[in-house]
Design a protein around this motif. Structure first.
Motif, PDB file in Angstrom:
ATOM      1  N   GLU A  34      -9.239 -15.644  19.245  1.00 31.60           N
ATOM      2  CA  GLU A  34     -10.434 -14.841  19.017  1.00 31.60           C
ATOM      3  C   GLU A  34     -11.610 -15.647  19.566  1.00 31.60           C
ATOM      4  N   ASP A  36     -15.821 -15.800  20.652  1.00 32.72           N
ATOM      5  CA  ASP A  36     -17.184 -15.280  20.593  1.00 32.72           C
ATOM      6  C   ASP A  36     -17.986 -15.877  21.735  1.00 32.72           C
ATOM      7  N   ARG A  41     -17.378 -10.357  21.201  1.00 25.78           N
ATOM      8  CA  ARG A  41     -16.140 -10.907  20.643  1.00 25.78           C
ATOM      9  C   ARG A  41     -14.941 -10.322  21.379  1.00 25.78           C
TER      10      ARG A  41
END
Length: 278
Positions: A34, A36, A41
């Motif tokens: 994941e 950012d 995102r």
């Protein structure tokens, strides 16, 4: 692949310029982060081949899965995706979807002596996500609870690496060899046992969604076999229709039973499932 995961490919780092990153998964030919950054995102996926072990046959196709999924998402018109190759396989990035998966979302339904019943509106949102895919002419091929992300505004159906229904670049394509057996339809299991391959279909997706709803609501899988049974033995049980007597509580019960019909022609279509829940 053992030890620390490799770095993300430079092309991905240049495109996303991560300010934070979290390792989500590192197992069986797949690494997921994941991420950012300035663009928002994203989920970043890296694929590599699985070497043969005493328990598993070699699975070189896992190296191609991220690029194949990227190609499918591109064909479906999903924005914000990219895919390509790295030294051991392929990669993709795609928008991150926030929320619990279906199994997590219905955790309270599985507590002993609970009075909580499955929320039909959640089931309806899962059906809508699968309906949207079928309406575009694609079968998912790997429907399972972890692939329904229950977001604040809508439910997302993720992990489309095994989807079939449109053109996929030949260099990234590979045969469908079944999915997680808990959610595999009898006809898929029979074909994989007989030939090593199968063809994903909307009917098999409906069965898999029924099995997903059942296990998420009750904690029990649809077909009975020992937890540690070999994969072929699991598939034999599915192919033979060794259904458990367990039933989902509330108004989902009869519908899920119909979705889990042994013969594909006896199952409702995903559109009929949606109508029954509306």
């Amino acid at each position: 692949m053992s030890g620390s995961p490799p770095e993300m490919p430079i092309v991905v780092l240049d495109a996303l310029m991560p300010t934070t990153q979290r390792l989500v998964l590192n197992r069986r030919g797949s690494i997921v982060w994941e991420v950012d950054g300035p663009r928002g995102r994203y989920a970043v996926k890296l694929g590599f081949p699985i070497e043969a072990t005493a328990e598993w046959a070699a699975q070189p196709w896992t190296a191609l899965a991220p690029a194949r999924e990227g190609a499918v998402l591109h064909r479906l018109g999903v924005d914000g995706i990219a895919y390509g190759e790295w030294e051991r396989g392929t990669w993709n990035f795609q928008p991150w979807h926030e929320g619990p998966d279906l199994y997590q979302h219905w955790e309270l339904c599985r507590k002993p002596d609970t009075s909580t019943t499955p929320d039909v509106s959640v089931a309806r949102r899962c059906v809508e996500a699968l309906t949207e895919l079928h309406a575009k002419g694609w079968a998912h091929g790997d429907v399972q609870p972890a692939h329904f992300i229950i977001g604040p505004e809508r439910t997302h159906l993720i992990d489309l690496a095994l989807a079939h229904g449109g053109h996929v670049p030949k260099g990234y394509d590979f045969p469908f060899r079944g999915c997680l057996v808990h959610y595999e339809a009898p006809e898929i299991a029979r074909s994989v046992l007989a030939t090593g391959e199968a063809e994903p279909t909307p009917e098999a997706d409906v069965y898999a969604l029924g099995a997903s709803l059942l296990i998420s609501a009750t904690g029990w899988r649809a077909v009975e076999y020992p937890d540690d049974a070999p994969r072929a033995e699991q598939r034999e049980a599915v192919a033979n229709g060794r259904r458990r007597s367990v039933k989902a509580h509330g108004e989902l019960g009869d519908l899920v039973d119909a979705m889990l019909s042994h013969a594909p022609e006896d199952r409702p279509t995903i559109f009929e499932v949606g109508k029954a829940l509306s």
